[in-house]
Design an enzyme around this catalytic site. Structure first.
Site, mmCIF file in Angstrom:
data_model
loop_
_atom_site.group_PDB
_atom_site.id
_atom_site.type_symbol
_atom_site.label_atom_id
_atom_site.label_comp_id
_atom_site.label_asym_id
_atom_site.label_seq_id
_atom_site.Cartn_x
_atom_site.Cartn_y
_atom_site.Cartn_z
ATOM 1 N N SER A 116 1.133 -1.105 -0.024
ATOM 2 C CA SER A 116 0.577 0.495 -0.146
ATOM 3 C C SER A 116 1.463 1.287 -0.185
ATOM 4 C CB SER A 116 -0.480 0.174 0.843
ATOM 5 O OG SER A 116 -1.411 1.093 1.878
ATOM 6 N N HIS B 291 -1.147 -1.500 -4.006
ATOM 7 C CA HIS B 291 -2.489 -1.108 -3.485
ATOM 8 C C HIS B 291 -2.625 0.206 -3.563
ATOM 9 C CE1 HIS B 291 -6.114 -1.665 -1.366
ATOM 10 N NE2 HIS B 291 -5.786 -0.476 -0.618
ATOM 11 N N ASP C 184 -4.780 3.547 -1.641
ATOM 12 C CA ASP C 184 -5.875 4.620 -0.952
ATOM 13 C C ASP C 184 -6.268 5.200 -1.839
ATOM 14 O OD1 ASP C 184 -5.707 1.910 0.461
ATOM 15 O OD2 ASP C 184 -4.537 2.171 1.203
ATOM 16 N N MET D 49 -8.990 8.417 -1.079
ATOM 17 C CA MET D 49 -10.049 8.634 0.447
ATOM 18 C C MET D 49 -10.330 10.185 -0.552
ATOM 19 S SD MET D 49 -7.703 7.199 3.868
ATOM 20 C CE MET D 49 -6.955 5.645 3.974
ATOM 21 N N HIS E 112 -7.931 1.330 -4.340
ATOM 22 C CA HIS E 112 -9.097 1.389 -3.181
ATOM 23 C C HIS E 112 -9.646 2.413 -3.054
ATOM 24 C CE1 HIS E 112 -9.438 -0.268 1.145
ATOM 25 N NE2 HIS E 112 -10.296 -0.046 0.661
ATOM 26 N N MET F 155 -12.276 4.411 -1.528
ATOM 27 C CA MET F 155 -12.444 4.614 0.162
ATOM 28 C C MET F 155 -13.331 6.170 0.169
ATOM 29 S SD MET F 155 -9.508 3.056 2.564
ATOM 30 C CE MET F 155 -8.889 3.602 1.747
ATOM 31 N N MET G 233 -11.456 -5.681 5.034
ATOM 32 C CA MET G 233 -10.605 -4.221 5.723
ATOM 33 C C MET G 233 -10.488 -5.254 7.566
ATOM 34 S SD MET G 233 -10.006 -2.143 3.693
ATOM 35 C CE MET G 233 -9.365 -1.299 5.088
ATOM 36 N N ASP H 59 -6.723 -5.902 4.770
ATOM 37 C CA ASP H 59 -6.101 -4.802 3.961
ATOM 38 C C ASP H 59 -5.999 -3.935 6.063
ATOM 39 O OD1 ASP H 59 -5.581 -2.725 3.268
ATOM 40 O OD2 ASP H 59 -6.930 -1.615 2.319
HETATM 41 C C1 DX5 Z 1 -6.134 2.173 5.261
HETATM 42 C C2 DX5 Z 1 -6.112 1.574 4.205
HETATM 43 C C3 DX5 Z 1 -5.159 0.481 4.137
HETATM 44 C C4 DX5 Z 1 -3.245 1.178 4.508
HETATM 45 C C5 DX5 Z 1 -2.720 -0.198 5.241
HETATM 46 O O1 DX5 Z 1 -7.787 2.759 5.083
HETATM 47 O O2 DX5 Z 1 -7.288 0.667 3.240
HETATM 48 O O3 DX5 Z 1 -4.823 0.572 2.480
HETATM 49 O O4 DX5 Z 1 -2.664 1.978 4.013
HETATM 50 O O5 DX5 Z 1 -1.338 0.363 6.225
HETATM 51 P P1 DX5 Z 1 -1.427 -0.531 7.034
HETATM 52 O O6 DX5 Z 1 -0.132 -1.784 6.320
HETATM 53 O O7 DX5 Z 1 -0.324 -0.370 7.296
HETATM 54 O O8 DX5 Z 1 -1.851 -1.124 8.316
HETATM 55 ZN ZN ZN Z 2 -6.652 0.046 1.131
#
Ligand code: DX5
Ligand code: ZN
Length: 227
Positions: free
Chosen positions: A22, A47, A49, A51, A80, A82, A152, A185
């Protein structure tokens, strides 16, 4: 013979273990070399992220950064999302270079079927994610149309949180009915990764456990070594 939608929707099945770093935990001022490190470490996908400050209380990257990343790597890019109303942005992320788009079932509500159709018609692999407290039921009717389920193992929004072992039951239950990629994740490290794989997951998403280490290649190998 019916060669209609059912055939087209069949998920791509390969439950070989895959490591998905990620980028959230990477150095964003030096993304190119961070990506080179995980490529050299032998990871299978990246991956990303996304947001929006609404679905989760944090804001990260959009299609513009995905496009920049696409130019420097051939790795499979999984966005991903969110974000609220993900259907508004699916096409943008695919156009920017995402190979897979993972939306949250909670953000799709009763529009999940249409959102999956829009991901497929944009030409990407379909992914659906569930927060730790969300049961499997909302996605069960659509499993044939989902290439990757992302469970998650922390509440989404931030990297570096602690793994929630109570999600393992959901992983186990999903594996009994779903042959595609099951990703976990959040808080994944060597120990929690092994627990998740034993429960049936085959894609380990990890930020801190990879980019937080000085030897990224070794970190990936440790995650892969399930002994
Ligand atoms: C959280 C993300 C994850 C996050 C994982 O909302 O979706 O992908 O980056 O990070 P670690 O591995 O540090 O928990
Ligand atoms: Zn993620």
């Amino acid at each position: 013979m019916d060669v209609g939608l059912d055939t087209l929707w069949r998920p791509v099945v390969s439950t070989r273990l895959k490591i998905a770093p990620s980028l959230l935990a990477a150095d964003f001022a030096d993304l190119r070399s961070e990506i080179r490190k995980v490529e050299a470490g032998g990871c299978e996908m990246l991956h990303l992220d996304v947001m929006d400050g609404h679905f989760v209380p944090n804001i990260t990257i959009g299609p513009f950064i995905v496009e920049a990343i696409r130019k420097v790597t051939k790795l499979f890019l999984d966005a991903h999302l969110m974000i609220e109303q993900p259907e508004r942005y699916v096409a943008n992320f695919v156009k920017a270079g995402a190979d897979g788009v993972t939306v949250h079932a909670e953000a799709c509500g009763d529009r999940l079927s249409e959102v999956l159709a829009s991901i497929r018609s944009a030409g990407a692999r379909t992914g659906v994610s569930l927060k730790p407290a969300t049961p499997l039921e909302p996605i069960l009717p659509y499993l044939e149309r989902i290439d990757m389920v992302l469970l998650m193992t922390v509440n989404p929004g931030f990297g570096g949180q602690a793994f929630m072992p109570e999600v393992l039951d959901k992983v186990r239950r999903l594996r009994t009915v779903y042959p595609g990629d099951i990703q976990v994740d959040g808080g994944i490290n060597k120990t929690t990764g092994r627990q998740a794989v034993e429960a049936g997951a085959n894609v380990l998403v990890a930020g801190t456990a990879i980019f937080g280490k000085t030897d990224v290649k070794q970190a990936i190998e440790e995650l892969r070594c399930q002994k």
